[in-house]
Each structure stands twice: as structure tokens, then as C-alpha cells.
Design a protein around this motif. Sequence first.
Motif, mmCIF file in Angstrom:
data_model
loop_
_atom_site.group_PDB
_atom_site.id
_atom_site.type_symbol
_atom_site.label_atom_id
_atom_site.label_comp_id
_atom_site.label_asym_id
_atom_site.label_seq_id
_atom_site.Cartn_x
_atom_site.Cartn_y
_atom_site.Cartn_z
ATOM 1 N N GLY A 263 29.591 81.925 76.693
ATOM 2 C CA GLY A 263 28.573 81.620 75.699
ATOM 3 C C GLY A 263 27.192 81.432 76.297
ATOM 4 N N ARG A 264 26.215 81.383 75.410
ATOM 5 C CA ARG A 264 24.823 81.190 75.796
ATOM 6 C C ARG A 264 24.222 80.067 74.957
ATOM 7 N NH1 ARG A 264 22.500 85.315 78.648
ATOM 8 N NH2 ARG A 264 20.445 84.909 77.751
ATOM 9 N N VAL A 265 23.214 79.416 75.514
ATOM 10 C CA VAL A 265 22.538 78.323 74.806
ATOM 11 C C VAL A 265 21.034 78.553 74.847
ATOM 12 C CG1 VAL A 265 24.340 76.608 75.168
ATOM 13 C CG2 VAL A 265 22.587 76.925 76.915
ATOM 14 N N PHE A 300 5.770 78.025 65.764
ATOM 15 C CA PHE A 300 6.804 78.911 65.248
ATOM 16 C C PHE A 300 7.762 79.272 66.379
ATOM 17 C CE2 PHE A 300 3.160 79.185 62.580
ATOM 18 C CZ PHE A 300 3.598 79.498 61.301
ATOM 19 N N ALA A 301 8.923 79.817 66.026
ATOM 20 C CA ALA A 301 9.891 80.245 67.037
ATOM 21 C C ALA A 301 10.679 81.432 66.512
ATOM 22 C CB ALA A 301 10.836 79.098 67.407
ATOM 23 N N VAL A 302 10.961 82.381 67.406
ATOM 24 C CA VAL A 302 11.761 83.556 67.051
ATOM 25 C C VAL A 302 12.763 83.849 68.155
ATOM 26 C CG1 VAL A 302 9.915 84.600 65.670
ATOM 27 C CG2 VAL A 302 10.128 85.190 68.097
ATOM 28 N N GLY A 303 13.780 84.625 67.812
ATOM 29 C CA GLY A 303 14.750 85.076 68.792
ATOM 30 C C GLY A 303 15.860 84.086 69.063
ATOM 31 N N ASP A 307 18.741 80.449 67.670
ATOM 32 C CA ASP A 307 20.190 80.540 67.502
ATOM 33 C C ASP A 307 20.590 80.959 66.086
ATOM 34 O OD1 ASP A 307 22.650 80.401 68.823
ATOM 35 O OD2 ASP A 307 23.092 78.417 68.044
ATOM 36 N N ARG A 308 19.841 81.879 65.514
ATOM 37 C CA ARG A 308 20.213 82.407 64.194
ATOM 38 C C ARG A 308 21.158 83.595 64.376
ATOM 39 N NH1 ARG A 308 14.237 82.490 61.449
ATOM 40 N NH2 ARG A 308 13.669 83.002 63.609
ATOM 41 N N VAL A 309 20.614 84.776 64.562
ATOM 42 C CA VAL A 309 21.432 85.939 64.917
ATOM 43 C C VAL A 309 20.917 86.406 66.272
ATOM 44 C CG1 VAL A 309 22.125 88.277 64.314
ATOM 45 C CG2 VAL A 309 21.784 86.575 62.513
ATOM 46 N N ASN A 310 21.708 86.204 67.312
ATOM 47 C CA ASN A 310 21.226 86.412 68.678
ATOM 48 C C ASN A 310 21.404 87.854 69.137
ATOM 49 O OD1 ASN A 310 20.606 83.695 68.694
ATOM 50 N ND2 ASN A 310 22.500 83.096 69.699
ATOM 51 N N VAL A 314 17.023 91.786 66.193
ATOM 52 C CA VAL A 314 16.681 90.690 65.276
ATOM 53 C C VAL A 314 15.467 89.948 65.790
ATOM 54 C CG1 VAL A 314 17.482 88.531 64.243
ATOM 55 C CG2 VAL A 314 19.055 90.469 64.472
ATOM 56 N N ALA A 315 15.425 89.669 67.085
ATOM 57 C CA ALA A 315 14.258 88.999 67.666
ATOM 58 C C ALA A 315 12.995 89.826 67.472
ATOM 59 C CB ALA A 315 14.502 88.735 69.150
ATOM 60 N N ILE A 316 13.108 91.139 67.664
ATOM 61 C CA ILE A 316 11.953 92.020 67.474
ATOM 62 C C ILE A 316 11.475 91.978 66.027
ATOM 63 C CG2 ILE A 316 11.246 94.446 67.452
ATOM 64 C CD1 ILE A 316 13.068 94.852 69.900
ATOM 65 N N ARG A 317 12.410 92.047 65.085
ATOM 66 C CA ARG A 317 12.042 92.005 63.667
ATOM 67 C C ARG A 317 11.413 90.652 63.315
ATOM 68 N NH1 ARG A 317 13.937 94.754 59.211
ATOM 69 N NH2 ARG A 317 13.972 96.500 60.673
ATOM 70 N N GLU A 318 11.959 89.576 63.865
ATOM 71 C CA GLU A 318 11.389 88.255 63.596
ATOM 72 C C GLU A 318 9.977 88.142 64.152
ATOM 73 O OE1 GLU A 318 15.649 85.780 63.698
ATOM 74 O OE2 GLU A 318 14.241 85.653 65.375
ATOM 75 N N GLY A 319 9.774 88.656 65.375
ATOM 76 C CA GLY A 319 8.446 88.597 65.970
ATOM 77 C C GLY A 319 7.430 89.418 65.205
ATOM 78 N N HIS A 320 7.840 90.606 64.780
ATOM 79 C CA HIS A 320 6.941 91.480 64.010
ATOM 80 C C HIS A 320 6.621 90.853 62.653
ATOM 81 C CE1 HIS A 320 5.715 95.938 63.639
ATOM 82 N NE2 HIS A 320 5.028 95.238 62.752
ATOM 83 N N SER A 321 7.635 90.307 61.999
ATOM 84 C CA SER A 321 7.428 89.684 60.692
ATOM 85 C C SER A 321 6.503 88.477 60.799
ATOM 86 C CB SER A 321 8.775 89.253 60.099
ATOM 87 O OG SER A 321 9.603 90.380 59.869
ATOM 88 N N PHE A 322 6.642 87.713 61.880
ATOM 89 C CA PHE A 322 5.746 86.576 62.109
ATOM 90 C C PHE A 322 4.299 87.053 62.199
ATOM 91 C CE2 PHE A 322 3.290 84.782 65.627
ATOM 92 C CZ PHE A 322 2.990 83.524 65.112
#
Length: 466
Positions: A263-265, A300-303, A307-310, A314-322
Motif C-alpha cells: 500500500g501507499r500513504v 487546495f489539493a489534488v492527486g 487519497d480519492r482515486v489514486n 485522475v490527478a491530471i484531470r483534478e489539476g486541470h479542473s482546478f
Amino acid sequence: MTFDYDLFVIGGGSGGVRAARIAASEYGAKVALAEESRMGGTCVIRGCVPKKLMIFASQAGAMAAEARGYGWTTANAGPFDWAMFRQKLDAELTRLEGAYTGGLVAADVEIHKSRARLADAHTVELADGQRFTSKHILIATGGHPQRPGIEGEELGLVSDDLFLMEKVPGRALIIGGGFIACEFATILQGIGAETVLSYRGDAVLRGFDGGMREKATEQLRLIGVDLRLNSSPVRLERQDEATLVEFADGKQESFDAVFFATGRVPNTGGLGLEEIGVGLGERREILVDEWSQTAVPSIFAVGDVTDRVNLTPVAIREGHSFADTIFGAKPRKVDHRLVGAAVYLRPHEVASIGLTEEEAAAKGPHEVWEASFRPMRSLFAGSEIRVIMKFLVDASTRKVTGCHIFGPDAGEMIQLIAIPMGMGATKADFDAAIAVHPTLAEELVTMRKPSRYIGGAHPDKTVGAA
């Protein structure tokens, strides 16, 4: 109040770099980014990219064997040259890191090669003591591998270390049963290591569709991985040049390398978050709302740090949307409900999107449409391994609520399936497509009868009647 920057990003992975670049290049924001390690983050430097290249490398021997089934009598992959491969891999990662850095430079993003922390809601402090103010701060620090908390765990390696090996271990132990563990076992076995995988569960890939878990478990054994289910190590001990591992049943074995894939944290330690009121969850993840905003309005925080969808996309989409929302006056949320995923095993991958069969049954009546067959290419070469393709269809709405594929290039297929599923496609919509023959994917549009019904009585009382 006047700020040094409009946006300061902490973290140079996929999500942070995308947010910084879009905010600066498309919306004219004054942006800075701090990264203490290599630009590109986990995916580019020690995750998706090097892992996929190693999967390709691990397939070469099997491809040579398949070639003999097609008449190439001299086909032979030969011994694996790790030193040559690693040299090429390092060069490719350096190229990609340069591309990430170059994109930021071209967008006029100011780069700080330093660790950073929050001093207050609008101030970032670098490791050398420099401080900068910013109207908005985005945390995109990702995550890191965790160890299982057993005696002698410091003697084991983590996923990052796979790409830094000086040589291929003669005998390796992988501890874990998730996608990282399964992919690493696939890689090590394929490049010549005698590989043991120890997992405490009764089938690998917990959280995936049960049928896919069964096929992945079977395939690991077929390619030669010594799979130990319902097995857990309890202690590691140095033994000359090797590592002695004691398992819960009292047995002890020696390995040249032990890898933890447990796992990862999130990387939230030392960022000064709690001191300024940023909320953290049980796994120390940053708590954010649907706009990726924390309890502190300017932060703000993304990626993976959330710990949403790792997953990297998804991180790229979150960053772009931000960036679109804050700097482009184009409010955009990310829908995390329908995200495709692939596990790059060999010879067949596992790919999924939507509900698993178990989840579908819990939601009510569903039809299971499933095809199982031996693919033309490997069948001709003498392989008995089968492809599985599965649709889950809501019995009332007729919408496809899940798709699961076990087969070659399953990840490529699930990417395309994500489009119609995201549009709410029904089984009839898939049926209306004319097949491209001969392909594996044609089976997705030629299934004409459900395999079984789950989740309760079918709304159509005639279905299943004698």
C-alpha cells in the motif's frame, strides 16, 4: 494585499505540473512550483512509465516462445541484460523529466528545486528559509510506499527500489496482493528471477471484480510465480548477503531481495498543514471538497495526497479542473464515480470500469453478459489461456454499469469502453455496433444472451422462466 504569486504549487508530479502549466500558459497567472525530487513525480520517475517499460521487457521471452509456434525455429530471446535495459530506462526517464521541466519553463513557471512547507494560509517556506506569498496554494505532493510494520522491515525494499536494482535478484519475495504486487511479480518472473508472492488473502487484486481476481490469480501461477495465499511474513532477518523471512506459520525461507507492496500513504508529513487548519483524514490524507478545496479557502489539493482515486490521469484531470475553475472562470468538477483502471500483467491484462459483479448484485437485479474464449493469436501458438469479457447490465434501465476484461491489451479496450459508459450507453447501444473482425474487441458487441442474473428477481417476469 499584494502577493508574490497568483499560485504556488507544492509538488512536481503529474497533477501539480498540469495545474501550474495551465494556470500560467492559458490564463496568464504568475505561478511558482517547488519540487524536492525529480520533476514528473511517481508516475514518470518511479511508477507508471518505468513499470510499463519493464512489463514490455518481461514479455520478450514469452513472445520468443510464441514466435516458435508460428514457425520461427531460431527465435530465442536469450538472457535478459538488466544493465543495458536500465541504462536505456534511465535515459528515457531523464528525457521525460526534461519534457516536464521544459513545459513549465515555456509557460514561465518559476521552479524551485526544494522541499516546501506552509507557514500560513498564503505563505510557502522553502528548505533554505526563503518565504514566498501566494494568493492560492496547491498541494500536489502525492504519496509514498508504506511498510507493513513487522520486525526487520528495514531490510526489505519498496516499489521505488525496483527501478534502481543493480542486478536482477536470483530469488525474490513480493509481499502484497494489490496491482503493484502483481505487476512486480510479473516483471521479476519475466526477467529471470525466481519469484514468490505472499499475500494474506485468498485471491489477489482485492476490490476488483471476483471473476477478474480469479483469472489474475490463476495466471500468476501459470507464468511461474510461486503464489502463497493466506500467507503473511512476520519477521525479516539479515542472513549473510540474503534476507531470511519468517512467515506466520513458523516457516523460514531465504531470499536475495524482499519487496513490500503493501500500500501507499499520502505525503503530508512536515507540510505544516494541521498548524494552519488544513484537515487530515484517518490515513493522513488532505480533506477536500468537490472543488479540491481544503478547510482553508486559499489552499487546495489534488492527486494522491487527497487519497480519492489514486491514478495519474485522475490527478491530471483534478489539476486541470482546478486551474480552469480558479483562473479560467470555467468552473469544473471531477467526477470520480466512473474511472477505468488496468493492471498490466502478462500475457493478459486485467481492466475494469464501473461496478464489479459483487457491487452490482448489491444494488439490485442485474444481468451478467460474459464471453470466454481462447484468442486466435495465442491459440494458434499452442496456448490454452482464455480471454474473459464481462458486461454488467442494470435489468431495469438496460444501462451498462460495469465492464471487466481479462485479455491482451485489455487496458486499451477499457479506455474506449469508458466513453460510451460515461454517456450512459445501454446494452442495445453496444449491440448496434457492427463488429470489426477478426478482433478481440468484437466480442464486446456480439454477446447475444446473458450468462446469468444476479441481485434479485428480474423486472421482466418472463426472464428465466421455464
